[in-house]
Design a protein around this motif. Structure first.
Motif, PDB file in Angstrom:
ATOM      1  N   LEU A   1       0.855  -1.191   0.000  1.00 29.06           N
ATOM      2  CA  LEU A   1       0.000   0.000   0.000  1.00 29.06           C
ATOM      3  C   LEU A   1       0.887   1.235   0.000  1.00 29.06           C
ATOM      4  O   LEU A   1       1.826   1.316   0.797  1.00 29.06           O
ATOM      5  N   VAL A   2       0.581   2.167  -0.885  1.00 28.66           N
ATOM      6  CA  VAL A   2       1.272   3.449  -0.925  1.00 28.66           C
ATOM      7  C   VAL A   2       0.224   4.526  -0.684  1.00 28.66           C
ATOM      8  O   VAL A   2      -0.755   4.608  -1.423  1.00 28.66           O
ATOM      9  N   GLN A   3       0.444   5.299   0.375  1.00 28.40           N
ATOM     10  CA  GLN A   3      -0.538   6.302   0.767  1.00 28.40           C
ATOM     11  C   GLN A   3       0.143   7.649   0.989  1.00 28.40           C
ATOM     12  O   GLN A   3       1.267   7.694   1.501  1.00 28.40           O
ATOM     13  N   PRO A   4      -0.508   8.754   0.650  1.00 24.24           N
ATOM     14  CA  PRO A   4       0.073  10.075   0.933  1.00 24.24           C
ATOM     15  C   PRO A   4      -0.072  10.434   2.402  1.00 24.24           C
ATOM     16  O   PRO A   4      -0.967   9.939   3.109  1.00 24.24           O
ATOM     17  N   VAL A   5       0.823  11.273   2.859  1.00 24.77           N
ATOM     18  CA  VAL A   5       0.734  11.814   4.214  1.00 24.77           C
ATOM     19  C   VAL A   5      -0.625  12.465   4.420  1.00 24.77           C
ATOM     20  O   VAL A   5      -1.127  13.178   3.545  1.00 24.77           O
ATOM     21  N   GLY A   6      -1.216  12.214   5.587  1.00 23.96           N
ATOM     22  CA  GLY A   6      -2.500  12.822   5.907  1.00 23.96           C
ATOM     23  C   GLY A   6      -3.705  12.011   5.477  1.00 23.96           C
ATOM     24  O   GLY A   6      -4.834  12.342   5.843  1.00 23.96           O
ATOM     25  N   SER A   7      -3.499  10.957   4.721  1.00 30.72           N
ATOM     26  CA  SER A   7      -4.617  10.124   4.276  1.00 30.72           C
ATOM     27  C   SER A   7      -4.957   9.093   5.350  1.00 30.72           C
ATOM     28  O   SER A   7      -4.135   8.787   6.217  1.00 30.72           O
ATOM     29  N   PRO A   8      -6.169   8.525   5.298  1.00 31.51           N
ATOM     30  CA  PRO A   8      -6.543   7.515   6.288  1.00 31.51           C
ATOM     31  C   PRO A   8      -5.992   6.140   5.915  1.00 31.51           C
ATOM     32  O   PRO A   8      -5.543   5.912   4.797  1.00 31.51           O
ATOM     33  N   LEU A   9      -6.050   5.244   6.886  1.00 26.74           N
ATOM     34  CA  LEU A   9      -5.537   3.884   6.684  1.00 26.74           C
ATOM     35  C   LEU A   9      -6.507   2.879   7.276  1.00 26.74           C
ATOM     36  O   LEU A   9      -7.078   3.103   8.349  1.00 26.74           O
ATOM     37  N   SER A  10      -6.658   1.765   6.576  1.00 24.91           N
ATOM     38  CA  SER A  10      -7.401   0.645   7.128  1.00 24.91           C
ATOM     39  C   SER A  10      -6.770  -0.650   6.618  1.00 24.91           C
ATOM     40  O   SER A  10      -6.779  -0.916   5.423  1.00 24.91           O
ATOM     41  N   LEU A  11      -6.197  -1.414   7.537  1.00 21.94           N
ATOM     42  CA  LEU A  11      -5.640  -2.728   7.203  1.00 21.94           C
ATOM     43  C   LEU A  11      -6.491  -3.774   7.910  1.00 21.94           C
ATOM     44  O   LEU A  11      -6.827  -3.622   9.082  1.00 21.94           O
TER      45      LEU A  11
ATOM     46  N   ARG B   1     -11.682  -4.585  16.904  1.00 20.67           N
ATOM     47  CA  ARG B   1     -12.004  -6.001  16.688  1.00 20.67           C
ATOM     48  C   ARG B   1     -13.520  -6.119  16.665  1.00 20.67           C
ATOM     49  O   ARG B   1     -14.153  -6.398  17.679  1.00 20.67           O
ATOM     50  N   PRO B   2     -14.111  -5.894  15.497  1.00 22.84           N
ATOM     51  CA  PRO B   2     -15.574  -5.905  15.408  1.00 22.84           C
ATOM     52  C   PRO B   2     -16.176  -7.314  15.446  1.00 22.84           C
ATOM     53  O   PRO B   2     -17.346  -7.457  15.815  1.00 22.84           O
ATOM     54  N   GLN B   3     -15.407  -8.309  15.060  1.00 25.30           N
ATOM     55  CA  GLN B   3     -15.864  -9.691  15.089  1.00 25.30           C
ATOM     56  C   GLN B   3     -14.783 -10.566  15.704  1.00 25.30           C
ATOM     57  O   GLN B   3     -13.624 -10.162  15.795  1.00 25.30           O
ATOM     58  N   ASP B   4     -15.165 -11.781  16.070  1.00 24.82           N
ATOM     59  CA  ASP B   4     -14.246 -12.664  16.803  1.00 24.82           C
ATOM     60  C   ASP B   4     -12.935 -12.885  16.066  1.00 24.82           C
ATOM     61  O   ASP B   4     -11.864 -12.928  16.670  1.00 24.82           O
ATOM     62  N   ARG B   5     -13.010 -13.036  14.723  1.00 23.63           N
ATOM     63  CA  ARG B   5     -11.819 -13.384  13.978  1.00 23.63           C
ATOM     64  C   ARG B   5     -11.372 -12.272  13.026  1.00 23.63           C
ATOM     65  O   ARG B   5     -10.692 -12.533  12.046  1.00 23.63           O
ATOM     66  N   GLN B   6     -11.742 -11.053  13.321  1.00 24.42           N
ATOM     67  CA  GLN B   6     -11.384  -9.920  12.481  1.00 24.42           C
ATOM     68  C   GLN B   6     -10.696  -8.860  13.312  1.00 24.42           C
ATOM     69  O   GLN B   6     -11.175  -8.456  14.386  1.00 24.42           O
ATOM     70  N   PHE B   7      -9.571  -8.380  12.801  1.00 18.92           N
ATOM     71  CA  PHE B   7      -8.792  -7.360  13.513  1.00 18.92           C
ATOM     72  C   PHE B   7      -8.416  -6.296  12.500  1.00 18.92           C
ATOM     73  O   PHE B   7      -7.917  -6.604  11.410  1.00 18.92           O
ATOM     74  N   ILE B   8      -8.668  -5.033  12.845  1.00 21.97           N
ATOM     75  CA  ILE B   8      -8.460  -3.939  11.897  1.00 21.97           C
ATOM     76  C   ILE B   8      -7.507  -2.914  12.501  1.00 21.97           C
ATOM     77  O   ILE B   8      -7.651  -2.545  13.669  1.00 21.97           O
ATOM     78  N   LEU B   9      -6.562  -2.480  11.700  1.00 22.96           N
ATOM     79  CA  LEU B   9      -5.630  -1.426  12.088  1.00 22.96           C
ATOM     80  C   LEU B   9      -5.969  -0.171  11.289  1.00 22.96           C
ATOM     81  O   LEU B   9      -6.105  -0.244  10.068  1.00 22.96           O
ATOM     82  N   SER B  10      -6.104   0.950  11.980  1.00 17.60           N
ATOM     83  CA  SER B  10      -6.566   2.165  11.311  1.00 17.60           C
ATOM     84  C   SER B  10      -5.733   3.370  11.713  1.00 17.60           C
ATOM     85  O   SER B  10      -5.056   3.365  12.740  1.00 17.60           O
ATOM     86  N   SER B  11      -5.842   4.374  10.857  1.00 17.47           N
ATOM     87  CA  SER B  11      -5.316   5.685  11.176  1.00 17.47           C
ATOM     88  C   SER B  11      -6.198   6.733  10.498  1.00 17.47           C
ATOM     89  O   SER B  11      -6.657   6.514   9.374  1.00 17.47           O
ATOM     90  N   LYS B  12      -6.401   7.852  11.154  1.00 16.14           N
ATOM     91  CA  LYS B  12      -7.181   8.925  10.539  1.00 16.14           C
ATOM     92  C   LYS B  12      -6.301   9.754   9.612  1.00 16.14           C
ATOM     93  O   LYS B  12      -6.745  10.224   8.556  1.00 16.14           O
ATOM     94  N   LYS B  13      -5.034   9.956   9.999  1.00  8.52           N
ATOM     95  CA  LYS B  13      -4.108  10.755   9.179  1.00  8.52           C
ATOM     96  C   LYS B  13      -2.718  10.143   9.278  1.00  8.52           C
ATOM     97  O   LYS B  13      -2.066  10.225  10.327  1.00  8.52           O
ATOM     98  N   LEU B  14      -2.249   9.586   8.200  1.00 10.46           N
ATOM     99  CA  LEU B  14      -0.943   8.934   8.204  1.00 10.46           C
ATOM    100  C   LEU B  14       0.200   9.941   8.273  1.00 10.46           C
ATOM    101  O   LEU B  14       0.133  11.039   7.704  1.00 10.46           O
TER     102      LEU B  14
END
Lengths: 112, 112
Positions: free
Chosen positions: A11-21, A68-81
């Protein structure tokens, strides 16, 4: 057998953009889930871990959050990279307290 | 403060010979130790572990030795093969702990 899926691979993202893995585990229930980061030339740093739905523990203060919205799901986020968020992000799981971690194939994040 | 140290960033070994990778730790409360192998652009793969009640654990070509008094462990690979060329991470944890602390890794090159 248990498998772990992590995406995207790169993933290539600009500074200040959001992130969801996203990370999902199959073939097991109620796993402990982990997010690690490997910065260039360095070891693996634990970012977050979760022992159950909605339960998140943070190991280091940072620009990131996890859910962790579900038992087997894990999400990493950022509002501004930030540029310093670049690195190799790894999701991992384990089921028993005395068992090893098992890792996904990772996401290479480059913040430009 | 680095709780798990791998003081050799790299190691080169001839094919067929023994590879010895070393790891030191500072936290005497650690009692579960693991070795992982990592290829580029992939997640780490679990190799072998040892608990503090043992001083040796073998699995095929891989043997881990633990010296608790010296807070030192080592991974022996015999015989070394070109496919063993990878980065090796040492990790430590409390036996029922959630957090695995990783060393910075040692890059092993097995020369044909």
């Amino acid at each position: 057998s248990q498998t772990i899926h992590q995406w995207p691979a790169t993933l290539v993202q600009p500074v200040g953009s959001p992130l969801s893995l996203e990370c999902t585990v199959e073939g097991t229930s109620n796993p402990n889930l982990y997010w690690y980061r490997q910065a260039a030339g360095r070891g693996l740093q634990l970012l977050f871990y979760s022992v159950g739905i909605g339960q998140i523990s943070s190991e280091v203060p940072q620009n990131l959050s996890a859910s962790r919205p579900q038992d087997r799901q894990f999400i990493l986020s950022s509002k501004k990279l930030l540029l310093s968020d670049s690195g190799f992000y790894l999701c991992a799981w384990k089921v028993a307290l005395d068992s090893p971690l098992h890792f996904g194939n990772g996401t290479r994040l480059t913040v430009t | 403060d680095q709780q798990v140290k791998q003081n050799s960033p790299s190691l080169s070994v001839q094919e067929g010979r023994i590879s010895i990778l070393n790891c030191d730790y500072t936290n005497s409360m650690f009692d579960y130790f693991l070795w992982y192998k990592k290829y580029p652009a992939e997640g780490p793969t679990f190799l072998i572990s040892i608990s503090s009640i043992k001083d040796k654990n073998e699995d095929g070509r891989f043997t881990v030795f633990l010296n608790k008094s010296a807070k030192h462990l080592s991974l022996h690979i015999v015989p070394s093969q070109p496919g063993d060329s990878a980065v090796y991470f040492c990790a430590a944890s409390l036996y029922y702990g959630q957090n695995f602390v990783f060393g910075p890794g040692t890059r092993l090159s097995v020369l044909p």
